[in-house]
Design an enzyme around this catalytic site. Structure first.
Site, PDB file in Angstrom:
ATOM      1  N   HIS A 165       0.836  -1.199   0.000  1.00  0.00           N
ATOM      2  CA  HIS A 165       0.000   0.000   0.000  1.00  0.00           C
ATOM      3  C   HIS A 165       0.878   1.260   0.000  1.00  0.00           C
ATOM      4  O   HIS A 165       0.735   2.126  -0.866  1.00  0.00           O
ATOM      5  CB  HIS A 165      -0.917  -0.013   1.230  1.00  0.00           C
ATOM      6  N   GLU A 166       1.791   1.348   0.967  1.00  0.00           N
ATOM      7  CA  GLU A 166       2.616   2.564   1.085  1.00  0.00           C
ATOM      8  C   GLU A 166       3.463   2.782  -0.163  1.00  0.00           C
ATOM      9  O   GLU A 166       3.574   3.893  -0.668  1.00  0.00           O
ATOM     10  CB  GLU A 166       3.508   2.493   2.329  1.00  0.00           C
ATOM     11  N   HIS A 169       1.601   4.266  -3.080  1.00  0.00           N
ATOM     12  CA  HIS A 169       1.424   5.726  -3.064  1.00  0.00           C
ATOM     13  C   HIS A 169       2.536   6.383  -3.893  1.00  0.00           C
ATOM     14  O   HIS A 169       2.312   7.408  -4.546  1.00  0.00           O
ATOM     15  CB  HIS A 169       1.480   6.271  -1.636  1.00  0.00           C
ATOM     16  N   TYR A 180      -4.377  14.398  -2.655  1.00  0.00           N
ATOM     17  CA  TYR A 180      -4.754  13.634  -1.461  1.00  0.00           C
ATOM     18  C   TYR A 180      -5.840  14.340  -0.662  1.00  0.00           C
ATOM     19  O   TYR A 180      -5.638  14.751   0.483  1.00  0.00           O
ATOM     20  CB  TYR A 180      -3.496  13.407  -0.617  1.00  0.00           C
ATOM     21  N   GLU A 189      -5.899   6.485  -2.202  1.00  0.00           N
ATOM     22  CA  GLU A 189      -5.944   5.452  -1.155  1.00  0.00           C
ATOM     23  C   GLU A 189      -6.366   4.102  -1.727  1.00  0.00           C
ATOM     24  O   GLU A 189      -5.814   3.058  -1.377  1.00  0.00           O
ATOM     25  CB  GLU A 189      -6.927   5.866  -0.052  1.00  0.00           C
ATOM     26  N   ASP A 262     -10.024  13.513   8.042  1.00  0.00           N
ATOM     27  CA  ASP A 262      -9.341  12.532   7.197  1.00  0.00           C
ATOM     28  C   ASP A 262      -9.231  13.038   5.749  1.00  0.00           C
ATOM     29  O   ASP A 262      -9.483  12.302   4.792  1.00  0.00           O
ATOM     30  CB  ASP A 262     -10.097  11.181   7.268  1.00  0.00           C
ATOM     31  N   HIS A 267      -9.560   7.808   3.656  1.00  0.00           N
ATOM     32  CA  HIS A 267      -9.471   6.408   4.081  1.00  0.00           C
ATOM     33  C   HIS A 267     -10.862   5.786   4.278  1.00  0.00           C
ATOM     34  O   HIS A 267     -10.976   4.624   4.636  1.00  0.00           O
ATOM     35  CB  HIS A 267      -8.705   6.280   5.399  1.00  0.00           C
TER      36      HIS A 267
HETATM   37 ZN   LIG Z   1      -2.479   5.277   2.274  1.00  0.00          ZN
END
Ligand SMILES: [Zn+2]
Length: 346
Positions: A165-166, A169, A180, A189, A262, A267
């Site tokens: 996931h990271e 990005h 974002y 995301e 958020d 998310h």
């Molecule tokens: Zn993320």
């Protein structure tokens, strides 16, 4: 999720959540600067190449991993722990980050002919043991960092789908970016979740039917009532806990959450495109990184709209399906059905 902890948690948890929200803002600012500040010319966006060609050329690609030990401090990247070719260290966090980075690199290289996150072979820099009791993981525009968790809410962040996931990005950033915030942020995301679980499925040799479609399985603390951070199969069901609250993810546009927290629910509402990808995979069968993954990846390379809405993204994936498989193809029709099932008409 941090918002919920701030509202519901005891004094210690509340303080931690407030601290994390502040840190999160800082990280997001850094990320926003990096991904939208024009530091990356659009010509650096990867171009889509067919699977056959990808497989023919991917054998020459190899990663350059650099894992650092943050020693529970805030400074990055920390001290050298394990660089490319070094033997295992015995530190589980270091070794998991190293191995996972290899899996992510291999997914992008072999399935998408992409040479690292930027398409130009950039080093894969990871810091583990970031800060003390830190309950998060992030990509800051140039590297990944992982806390150890506080042992109560989270017990680790070096889990394959989280690392995938990271790192994804980074792929979004170097593919032209998705701002974002709001729907484009939720798409950012979602792309990270999709390619995070895809990394895991490929590493485990799982078909779309074998997979659990969970992001961050096993990272929650031992007493938390939950199985993972998010579920693509059933958004909103990953956890239900007195400290963490209820998994807030919707699976349909009728349940879209309008919020200012958020970053506008990045998310949260990512559950909607996540679930569309899951449904499409269920129609396609086989491996997620084959037809569905190729369509999602091509759409990211070609969308050229950092402020894309869910509708824009759905239309772009449909264009990709038509380019790859033809107008009126089974892939195109099933993709349109998957989007319709989450409340998006294309
Ligand atoms: Zn993320």
């Amino acid at each position: 999720m941090l918002e919920v902890m701030r509202l519901r948690g005891d004094e210690g948890v509340r303080k931690m959540a407030e601290e994390m929200l502040k840190l999160g803002e800082k990280t997001r600012e850094e990320r926003a600067e990096q991904s939208t500040g024009g530091m990356v010319p659009s010509s650096r966006s990867g171009t889509f190449i067919s699977r056959a060609l990808a497989e023919a050329t991917a054998t020459t690609l190899s990663p350059n991993r650099k894992v650092y030990d943050g020693e529970k401090k805030a400074s990055l990247p920390g001290t050298r722990a394990r660089f490319e070719g070094d033997p295992a260290t015995g530190d589980a966090e270091v070794d998991r980050a190293y191995d996972a980075a290899g899996e992510v690199f291999e997914l992008y290289a072999q399935a998408f002919n992409r040479d690292s996150l930027d398409g130009f072979g950039m080093d894969l820099v990871h810091t583990v043991h970031h800060r003390a009791n830190y309950n998060n993981a992030f990509w800051n525009g140039t590297q990944m960092a992982y806390g150890d968790g506080d042992g109560q809410l989270f017990q680790t962040f070096t889990e394959l789908s989280v690392i995938g996931h990271e790192m994804s990005h980074g792929v979004v950033q170097f593919s032209g970016g998705l701002v974002y915030e709001g729907q484009s942020g939720a798409l950012n995301e979602s792309f990270a979740d999709v390619f995070g679980v895809m990394t895991q499925q490929r590493a485990l040799g799982q078909s779309v039917y074998d997979a659990d479609w969970l992001v961050g399985k096993g990272i929650l603390g031992p007493n938390i009532n939950g199985v993972a951070l998010r579920s693509m199969k059933a958004p909103g069901t990953a956890y239900s806990d007195s400290l963490l609250g209820q998994d807030p993810q919707p699976y349909h546009m009728d349940l879209f959450v309008n919020t200012t927290s958020d970053n506008g629910g990045v998310h949260i509402n990512s559950g909607i495109p996540n679930h569309a990808f899951y449904l499409f995979c269920m129609y396609m069968g086989g491996n997620a990184w084959d037809r569905p993954g190729q369509i999602w990846y091509k759409a990211l390379q070609e969308i050229n709209n950092p402020l894309a809405t869910f509708g824009n993204w759905a239309a772009q994936t449909l264009d990709a399906a038509i380019d790859l498989h033809g107008n009126g193809s089974y892939e195109m029709l099933m993709l349109r059905r998957a989007w319709k099932l989450v409340g998006i008409d294309v």
